[in-house]
Design an enzyme around this catalytic site. Structure first.
Site, PDB file in Angstrom:
ATOM      1  N   TYR A  19       0.745  -1.343   0.091  1.00 36.17           N
ATOM      2  CA  TYR A  19      -0.284   0.051  -0.106  1.00 36.17           C
ATOM      3  C   TYR A  19       0.845   1.156  -0.054  1.00 36.17           C
ATOM      4  O   TYR A  19       0.243   2.367   0.024  1.00 36.17           O
ATOM      5  CB  TYR A  19      -0.992   0.099   1.360  1.00 36.17           C
ATOM      6  CG  TYR A  19      -1.720  -1.108   1.102  1.00 36.17           C
ATOM      7  CD1 TYR A  19      -3.167  -1.091   0.354  1.00 36.17           C
ATOM      8  CD2 TYR A  19      -1.738  -2.249   2.119  1.00 36.17           C
ATOM      9  CE1 TYR A  19      -3.885  -2.039   0.307  1.00 36.17           C
ATOM     10  CE2 TYR A  19      -2.714  -3.155   2.223  1.00 36.17           C
ATOM     11  CZ  TYR A  19      -3.612  -3.218   1.194  1.00 36.17           C
ATOM     12  OH  TYR A  19      -4.701  -4.335   1.212  1.00 36.17           O
ATOM     13  N   HIS A  24      -4.469   6.225  -1.137  1.00 37.38           N
ATOM     14  CA  HIS A  24      -5.350   6.174   0.057  1.00 37.38           C
ATOM     15  C   HIS A  24      -4.519   6.528   1.281  1.00 37.38           C
ATOM     16  O   HIS A  24      -4.818   6.676   2.268  1.00 37.38           O
ATOM     17  CB  HIS A  24      -6.058   4.697   0.350  1.00 37.38           C
ATOM     18  CG  HIS A  24      -7.206   4.662   0.782  1.00 37.38           C
ATOM     19  ND1 HIS A  24      -8.061   5.902   1.070  1.00 37.38           N
ATOM     20  CD2 HIS A  24      -7.928   3.514   1.365  1.00 37.38           C
ATOM     21  CE1 HIS A  24      -9.270   5.180   1.353  1.00 37.38           C
ATOM     22  NE2 HIS A  24      -9.133   3.916   1.770  1.00 37.38           N
ATOM     23  N   TYR A  70      -5.046  -0.744   9.720  1.00 39.35           N
ATOM     24  CA  TYR A  70      -5.962  -0.628   8.564  1.00 39.35           C
ATOM     25  C   TYR A  70      -6.958   0.316   8.600  1.00 39.35           C
ATOM     26  O   TYR A  70      -7.248   0.581   9.715  1.00 39.35           O
ATOM     27  CB  TYR A  70      -6.563  -1.971   7.755  1.00 39.35           C
ATOM     28  CG  TYR A  70      -5.405  -3.041   7.454  1.00 39.35           C
ATOM     29  CD1 TYR A  70      -5.053  -2.863   6.282  1.00 39.35           C
ATOM     30  CD2 TYR A  70      -5.129  -4.072   8.252  1.00 39.35           C
ATOM     31  CE1 TYR A  70      -4.051  -3.929   5.519  1.00 39.35           C
ATOM     32  CE2 TYR A  70      -4.091  -4.850   7.770  1.00 39.35           C
ATOM     33  CZ  TYR A  70      -3.398  -4.720   6.666  1.00 39.35           C
ATOM     34  OH  TYR A  70      -2.286  -5.444   6.109  1.00 39.35           O
ATOM     35  N   ASN A  72     -10.142   1.016   7.950  1.00 39.22           N
ATOM     36  CA  ASN A  72     -11.560   0.838   8.614  1.00 39.22           C
ATOM     37  C   ASN A  72     -11.622   1.145  10.358  1.00 39.22           C
ATOM     38  O   ASN A  72     -12.431   1.093  10.807  1.00 39.22           O
ATOM     39  CB  ASN A  72     -12.095  -0.265   8.196  1.00 39.22           C
ATOM     40  CG  ASN A  72     -12.587  -0.101   6.643  1.00 39.22           C
ATOM     41  OD1 ASN A  72     -12.281   0.918   6.041  1.00 39.22           O
ATOM     42  ND2 ASN A  72     -13.273  -1.081   5.918  1.00 39.22           N
ATOM     43  N   ASN A 118     -14.093   5.814   5.546  1.00 38.07           N
ATOM     44  CA  ASN A 118     -14.243   5.004   6.506  1.00 38.07           C
ATOM     45  C   ASN A 118     -13.223   5.020   7.525  1.00 38.07           C
ATOM     46  O   ASN A 118     -13.545   4.934   8.968  1.00 38.07           O
ATOM     47  CB  ASN A 118     -14.095   3.448   5.996  1.00 38.07           C
ATOM     48  CG  ASN A 118     -15.209   2.976   5.186  1.00 38.07           C
ATOM     49  OD1 ASN A 118     -16.393   3.218   5.450  1.00 38.07           O
ATOM     50  ND2 ASN A 118     -14.907   2.159   4.295  1.00 38.07           N
TER      51      ASN A 118
END
Length: 202
Positions: A19, A24, A70, A72, A118
């Site tokens: 990632y 993001h 993460y 969320n 989120n």
């Protein structure tokens, strides 16, 4: 007043090399640059569910937090940091990507809803309030068509910036850092106006 000063900067993103540098993870990217400029290294903190570093001293000490939960579950890490360091909600700034803003735009808010993000939603749930500062960094949308946008959202936010986009992003990151370094107890509105009106070609 001490309660109005910056105590914790949280950058939102997803952990793991797969990632790194994705859209993001733009919140992580800002914090990594701040750490580099201030010669501080991130370390793992199990109790905070993330990676942290700090710079400055005394009342000017600022802590950086990148949750390892993460996106969320980001609120779990932020809540743990709030309880451990015992700061007020108005001493927190969250840096987060925003698909509703074009690349090159920044939006600063002192409170508000999650806007469908989120990570922000999780923080609001864990803190029990939406009254904390957030700095939204535009990453653009994959399409203007709502149906196509919805189908491409995941691949877009988990995709990486192009070389041309990264040049623009770097201007944004440097402007954000410049503003963060000048935050005092009574100039938040001035900082907000500066960031909200910023254009990369300034």
């Amino acid at each position: 007043m001490l309660s109005d000063e910056l105590k914790l900067l949280v950058g939102l993103g997803n952990p793991g090399t797969e990632y790194e540098k994705t859209r993001h993870n733009v919140g992580f990217m800002v914090l990594e640059e701040i750490a580099r400029k201030n010669n501080c290294s991130f370390r793992e903190s199990k109790k905070l569910f993330g990676r942290t570093c700090e710079y400055g001293s005394g009342i000017e000490k600022t802590r950086l937090l990148m949750p390892n939960t993460y996106m969320n579950e980001s609120g779990k890490s932020v809540r743990s940091a709030k309880d451990w360091f015992d700061f007020q909600n108005n001493q927190l700034i969250v840096l987060v990507d925003d698909m509703d803003l074009p690349l090159g735009k920044i939006r600063v808010r002192s409170k508000g809803s999650s806007g469908g993000h989120n990570g922000l939603k999780s923080i609001i749930n864990h803190l029990g309030t939406a009254e904390f500062k957030r700095l939204k960094i535009g990453i653009g949308a994959p399409s203007n068509d709502q149906q196509e946008r919805k189908s491409k959202t995941v691949s877009h936010v988990l995709g990486r910036f192009s070389k041309e986009e990264f040049i623009i992003l770097n201007f944004i990151i440097q402007e954000i850092i410049s503003c963060i370094e000048s935050i005092t107890s009574n100039n938040w509105e001035k900082i907000s106006t500066r960031l909200n009106s910023y254009k990369p070609d300034n």
